[in-house]
Design a protein around this motif. Sequence first.
Motif, PDB file in Angstrom:
ATOM      1  N   VAL A   1      34.912  36.040  31.046  1.00 51.50           N
ATOM      2  CA  VAL A   1      35.882  35.890  30.295  1.00 51.50           C
ATOM      3  C   VAL A   1      37.214  35.289  31.014  1.00 51.50           C
ATOM      4  CG1 VAL A   1      35.667  38.003  28.612  1.00 51.50           C
ATOM      5  CG2 VAL A   1      36.825  38.253  31.026  1.00 51.50           C
ATOM      6  N   ASP A   2      36.746  34.537  32.244  1.00 54.06           N
ATOM      7  CA  ASP A   2      37.823  33.747  32.569  1.00 54.06           C
ATOM      8  C   ASP A   2      37.619  32.211  31.817  1.00 54.06           C
ATOM      9  OD1 ASP A   2      35.221  33.421  33.708  1.00 54.06           O
ATOM     10  OD2 ASP A   2      35.878  33.209  35.960  1.00 54.06           O
ATOM     11  N   ARG A   3      38.410  31.533  32.113  1.00 57.19           N
ATOM     12  CA  ARG A   3      38.420  30.335  31.081  1.00 57.19           C
ATOM     13  C   ARG A   3      37.645  29.049  31.689  1.00 57.19           C
ATOM     14  NH1 ARG A   3      44.765  30.314  30.544  1.00 57.19           N
ATOM     15  NH2 ARG A   3      44.414  31.415  32.681  1.00 57.19           N
TER      16      ARG A   3
ATOM     17  N   TRP B   1      39.353  35.127  37.684  1.00 57.44           N
ATOM     18  CA  TRP B   1      37.829  35.757  37.891  1.00 57.44           C
ATOM     19  C   TRP B   1      38.127  37.219  38.334  1.00 57.44           C
ATOM     20  CZ3 TRP B   1      36.504  38.043  42.589  1.00 57.44           C
ATOM     21  CH2 TRP B   1      35.379  38.713  42.346  1.00 57.44           C
ATOM     22  N   PHE B   2      38.910  37.544  39.259  1.00 55.86           N
ATOM     23  CA  PHE B   2      38.746  38.962  39.560  1.00 55.86           C
ATOM     24  C   PHE B   2      39.437  39.904  38.453  1.00 55.86           C
ATOM     25  CE2 PHE B   2      41.710  42.258  41.928  1.00 55.86           C
ATOM     26  CZ  PHE B   2      40.745  42.945  42.010  1.00 55.86           C
ATOM     27  N   LEU B   3      40.172  39.724  37.615  1.00 51.57           N
ATOM     28  CA  LEU B   3      40.720  40.375  36.535  1.00 51.57           C
ATOM     29  C   LEU B   3      39.634  40.269  35.379  1.00 51.57           C
ATOM     30  CD1 LEU B   3      43.153  41.813  35.529  1.00 51.57           C
ATOM     31  CD2 LEU B   3      44.106  39.868  34.594  1.00 51.57           C
ATOM     32  N   GLY B   4      39.365  39.275  35.134  1.00 48.86           N
ATOM     33  CA  GLY B   4      38.476  39.176  34.031  1.00 48.86           C
ATOM     34  C   GLY B   4      37.033  39.844  34.234  1.00 48.86           C
ATOM     35  N   SER B   5      36.442  39.720  35.422  1.00 50.24           N
ATOM     36  CA  SER B   5      34.951  40.447  35.682  1.00 50.24           C
ATOM     37  C   SER B   5      35.333  41.713  35.805  1.00 50.24           C
ATOM     38  CB  SER B   5      34.551  39.786  36.969  1.00 50.24           C
ATOM     39  OG  SER B   5      35.322  39.914  38.189  1.00 50.24           O
ATOM     40  N   SER B   6      36.355  42.362  36.496  1.00 46.77           N
ATOM     41  CA  SER B   6      36.761  43.737  36.853  1.00 46.77           C
ATOM     42  C   SER B   6      36.958  44.499  35.208  1.00 46.77           C
ATOM     43  CB  SER B   6      38.052  43.906  37.376  1.00 46.77           C
ATOM     44  OG  SER B   6      37.942  43.431  38.835  1.00 46.77           O
ATOM     45  N   CYS B   7      37.868  43.631  34.295  1.00 49.74           N
ATOM     46  CA  CYS B   7      38.074  44.303  32.898  1.00 49.74           C
ATOM     47  C   CYS B   7      36.503  44.400  32.228  1.00 49.74           C
ATOM     48  CB  CYS B   7      39.041  43.445  32.375  1.00 49.74           C
ATOM     49  SG  CYS B   7      40.577  43.598  32.898  1.00 49.74           S
TER      50      CYS B   7
ATOM     51  N   ARG C   1      44.501  45.535  26.234  1.00 51.47           N
ATOM     52  CA  ARG C   1      45.770  44.630  26.200  1.00 51.47           C
ATOM     53  C   ARG C   1      45.481  43.473  27.464  1.00 51.47           C
ATOM     54  NH1 ARG C   1      49.080  42.512  23.376  1.00 51.47           N
ATOM     55  NH2 ARG C   1      49.092  44.679  22.372  1.00 51.47           N
ATOM     56  N   LEU C   2      44.833  43.902  28.611  1.00 53.51           N
ATOM     57  CA  LEU C   2      44.489  42.941  29.569  1.00 53.51           C
ATOM     58  C   LEU C   2      43.567  41.908  28.708  1.00 53.51           C
ATOM     59  CD1 LEU C   2      44.111  45.239  32.769  1.00 53.51           C
ATOM     60  CD2 LEU C   2      45.979  43.568  32.396  1.00 53.51           C
ATOM     61  N   LEU C   3      42.726  42.282  28.317  1.00 53.24           N
ATOM     62  CA  LEU C   3      41.479  41.302  27.574  1.00 53.24           C
ATOM     63  C   LEU C   3      42.245  40.386  26.573  1.00 53.24           C
ATOM     64  CD1 LEU C   3      38.359  43.468  27.424  1.00 53.24           C
ATOM     65  CD2 LEU C   3      38.558  41.597  29.004  1.00 53.24           C
TER      66      LEU C   3
ATOM     67  N   VAL D   1      44.935  34.780  47.114  1.00 53.28           N
ATOM     68  CA  VAL D   1      45.003  35.917  47.497  1.00 53.28           C
ATOM     69  C   VAL D   1      46.395  36.863  46.722  1.00 53.28           C
ATOM     70  CG1 VAL D   1      45.427  37.978  49.284  1.00 53.28           C
ATOM     71  CG2 VAL D   1      44.029  36.028  49.747  1.00 53.28           C
ATOM     72  N   ASP D   2      47.250  35.683  46.688  1.00 50.81           N
ATOM     73  CA  ASP D   2      48.485  36.279  45.861  1.00 50.81           C
ATOM     74  C   ASP D   2      48.132  36.183  44.513  1.00 50.81           C
ATOM     75  OD1 ASP D   2      50.174  35.946  47.939  1.00 50.81           O
ATOM     76  OD2 ASP D   2      50.842  34.006  47.477  1.00 50.81           O
ATOM     77  N   GLY D   3      47.259  35.670  43.690  1.00 50.93           N
ATOM     78  CA  GLY D   3      47.029  35.502  42.410  1.00 50.93           C
ATOM     79  C   GLY D   3      46.151  36.852  42.208  1.00 50.93           C
ATOM     80  N   MET D   4      45.248  37.441  43.432  1.00 50.97           N
ATOM     81  CA  MET D   4      44.386  38.470  43.058  1.00 50.97           C
ATOM     82  C   MET D   4      45.185  39.624  43.151  1.00 50.97           C
ATOM     83  SD  MET D   4      41.069  37.339  45.421  1.00 50.97           S
ATOM     84  CE  MET D   4      40.019  38.698  44.900  1.00 50.97           C
ATOM     85  N   ARG D   5      46.293  39.517  44.146  1.00 53.92           N
ATOM     86  CA  ARG D   5      47.272  40.755  44.059  1.00 53.92           C
ATOM     87  C   ARG D   5      47.855  41.087  42.769  1.00 53.92           C
ATOM     88  NH1 ARG D   5      52.145  42.720  45.405  1.00 53.92           N
ATOM     89  NH2 ARG D   5      52.050  44.705  46.709  1.00 53.92           N
ATOM     90  N   GLU D   6      48.252  40.082  42.208  1.00 55.98           N
ATOM     91  CA  GLU D   6      48.781  40.157  41.033  1.00 55.98           C
ATOM     92  C   GLU D   6      47.951  40.985  39.791  1.00 55.98           C
ATOM     93  OE1 GLU D   6      50.777  37.605  37.016  1.00 55.98           O
ATOM     94  OE2 GLU D   6      50.063  36.611  39.084  1.00 55.98           O
ATOM     95  N   ALA D   7      46.563  40.411  39.921  1.00 57.84           N
ATOM     96  CA  ALA D   7      45.614  41.071  39.066  1.00 57.84           C
ATOM     97  C   ALA D   7      45.388  42.588  39.619  1.00 57.84           C
ATOM     98  CB  ALA D   7      44.142  40.169  39.328  1.00 57.84           C
TER      99      ALA D   7
END
Length: 225
Positions: free
Chosen positions: A136-138, A147-153, A112-114, A84-90
């Motif tokens: 686009v996650d590794r 995952w959250f940042l990549g899929s959302s972007c 820039r995020l991508l 959850v901490d990692g998802m909040r940063e995203a």
Amino acid sequence: MPAPAPPPADASGASHAFGASGASGASGASGARSTRHSVLANARRAAALVNALTRGGPASPGAIVAVLREHGEPGLLDLAAHDVDGMREAALLLREVFGAGDVDRAAGLLNRLLLDRAGPLRLTSHAGHTPWHPHVDRDDDGPWGEWFLGSSCLALAVLVWEHQRPPGAVCASVSCENVFVTQGRGPERHYCSRRCATRERVAAHRRARSGGGKGGGGPLDVVSD
């Protein structure tokens, strides 16, 4: 983990995507799903998670799992506090995209995020458990925040591409900070919900009657899907 795929629009003009999932650290049949999600559904999931993760106090893993369930993610969802901490940063980074205000700024933030936060575009079938779709996650079993940042972007970038306007906005109500997706049917939206739109119109009407401000309540906002 779930991810949106940006294939071409269908005959009706609505983008569709395969949103396939494999829970972090739990690959295989028990941790992979093959649910179809539209790009718009993935973008709305992103908005809901941004709101849950960035408003109020720290969100619990159970609360975030509930949001994922509400947006169609079945199967094993095993989140810990550090996930959850990692998802909040995203979520804080994605909130900037929703609040960009114009399409050029939104596109620049997504680029820039991508570039800085995503891995190279790749196709995965989660070891044959789902249709092939882009990530686009590794790694299929990478961190939830990645995952959250990549899929959302990916989802937000497709909306920018298709509609040539910002993919979302921050609610115009002075008492609300929710983000929302603007790419639905109907007129342009300024509020995240009918409740916020009505509250602002009522407040403006009361100010006008008391002589404390202009009436009208701002733009008429019809919330539609």
